[in-house]
Motif scaffolding. Structure first.
Motif, short mmCIF file in Angstrom:
data_model
loop_
_atom_site.label_atom_id
_atom_site.label_comp_id
_atom_site.label_asym_id
_atom_site.label_seq_id
_atom_site.Cartn_x
_atom_site.Cartn_y
_atom_site.Cartn_z
N ARG A 1 -23.62 25.32 -49.05
CA ARG A 1 -22.65 24.34 -48.54
C ARG A 1 -22.80 24.14 -47.04
O ARG A 1 -22.75 23.01 -46.53
CB ARG A 1 -21.24 24.79 -48.88
CG ARG A 1 -20.14 23.82 -48.48
CD ARG A 1 -18.88 24.07 -49.27
NE ARG A 1 -19.10 23.81 -50.69
CZ ARG A 1 -18.27 24.18 -51.66
NH1 ARG A 1 -17.17 24.86 -51.36
NH2 ARG A 1 -18.53 23.91 -52.92
N CYS B 1 -25.98 22.12 -46.41
CA CYS B 1 -25.78 20.70 -46.72
C CYS B 1 -25.00 20.00 -45.61
O CYS B 1 -25.31 18.87 -45.23
CB CYS B 1 -25.08 20.54 -48.06
SG CYS B 1 -26.10 20.95 -49.50
N ALA C 1 -30.99 19.23 -49.52
CA ALA C 1 -29.69 18.97 -48.90
C ALA C 1 -29.57 17.52 -48.45
O ALA C 1 -28.51 16.90 -48.56
CB ALA C 1 -29.49 19.91 -47.71
N VAL D 1 -28.88 15.39 -51.50
CA VAL D 1 -27.48 15.56 -51.92
C VAL D 1 -26.56 14.68 -51.08
O VAL D 1 -25.67 13.99 -51.60
CB VAL D 1 -27.07 17.05 -51.80
CG1 VAL D 1 -25.54 17.20 -51.86
CG2 VAL D 1 -27.71 17.88 -52.89
N HIS D 2 -26.79 14.65 -49.78
CA HIS D 2 -25.95 13.84 -48.90
C HIS D 2 -26.15 12.35 -49.16
O HIS D 2 -25.18 11.58 -49.21
CB HIS D 2 -26.27 14.16 -47.45
CG HIS D 2 -25.44 13.40 -46.46
ND1 HIS D 2 -24.06 13.45 -46.45
CD2 HIS D 2 -25.79 12.53 -45.46
CE1 HIS D 2 -23.60 12.66 -45.49
NE2 HIS D 2 -24.62 12.09 -44.88
N ASP E 1 -22.19 19.42 -53.88
CA ASP E 1 -23.29 20.30 -53.50
C ASP E 1 -23.75 21.20 -54.64
O ASP E 1 -24.80 21.84 -54.54
CB ASP E 1 -22.93 21.14 -52.26
CG ASP E 1 -21.56 21.79 -52.35
OD1 ASP E 1 -21.04 21.93 -53.47
OD2 ASP E 1 -21.01 22.15 -51.29
N PHE F 1 -27.33 20.59 -55.72
CA PHE F 1 -28.45 21.12 -54.93
C PHE F 1 -29.44 21.88 -55.80
O PHE F 1 -30.66 21.70 -55.68
CB PHE F 1 -27.88 22.04 -53.85
CG PHE F 1 -28.90 22.69 -52.96
CD1 PHE F 1 -29.31 22.07 -51.78
CD2 PHE F 1 -29.43 23.93 -53.27
CE1 PHE F 1 -30.24 22.68 -50.95
CE2 PHE F 1 -30.36 24.54 -52.45
CZ PHE F 1 -30.77 23.92 -51.29
#
Length: 218
Positions: free
Chosen positions: A148, A151, A180, A183-184, A190, A193
């Motif tokens: 986390r 990320c 990461a 994911v964003h 998250d 991931f």
């Protein structure tokens, strides 16, 4: 204005083949007192000292050949960045990006006391801690950085530094940093991931405009 950020993961080398958490003493040439080590291959605050390291052993012969073969296929970019790990710097050199700027914000996920150990070794010695780390993005049983946190740090670089650029940006980055970033861009939790695989020399492109990122496929 639109910015295109093209991530390239490092070529194959000993650490990737052995599924080993990076040891900053060998991968970055910095001691444990200088900063946290990263899970897929970078350091924390000691990254600035890594420039003095010989990156010659960071990739194996197959990795060097593969990186050189990819070099003609990469687009020209006005901005070039690299994760500060030895394998990313060496990959950048073989890709013709020796002038890429080392960016500590793009380092991998700090592995704490697991640095230098293989995944199998950790599974044998700390099975419950490893399971917690794999299952919970907020977990950091090794005393390093959680997924986390990784990320959030990567998102901060994308929405800050990268969003302020224009044109093409080439980034040679650790596999977990690339995950990461994806994911964003997708805006997914998250937990996703662990569902993303980033093989050596994977090329992942994000396009950013007006505060939004898109993941470009193909």
């Amino acid at each position: 204005m639109t910015v295109r950020v093209i991530f390239v993961s490092p070529a194959i080398g000993p650490e990737l083949r052995q599924a080993r958490f990076a040891d900053e003493a060998s991968a970055y040439g910095v001691g444990a007192a200088n900063g946290g080590v990263v899970g897929d291959g970078a350091v924390g605050d000691g990254a600035a000292d890594a420039g003095a390291v010989d990156d010659g052993d960071a990739l194996d012969e197959a990795g060097v050949r593969a990186a050189r073969a990819l070099r003609p296929d990469l687009p020209v970019a006005s901005h070039r960045f690299v994760s500060p790990s030895a394998r990313c710097r060496r990959t950048a050199e073989e890709l013709g990006l020796a002038d890429a700027v080392a960016e500590p914000a793009l380092r991998g996920c700090a592995a704490g006391r697991w640095r230098g150990r293989t995944l199998d070794e950790v599974a044998a010695e700390e099975p419950e801690a490893l399971m917690a780390w794999l299952a919970d993005p907020a977990a950091a049983p090794h005393g390093g950085e959680s997924v986390r946190q990784l990320c959030a740090r990567t998102a901060g670089w994308l929405d800050g530094t990268a969003a302020g650029l224009t044109g093409r940006v080439l980034v040679v980055a650790e596999p977990d940093t690339v995950r990461a970033a994806a994911v964003h861009a997708l805006g997914v939790p998250d937990q996703a991931f662990r569902r993303l695989d980033v093989p050596p020399l994977a090329v992942v492109e994000l396009t950013g405009r007006a505060g939004r990122w898109n993941l470009r496929l193909g």
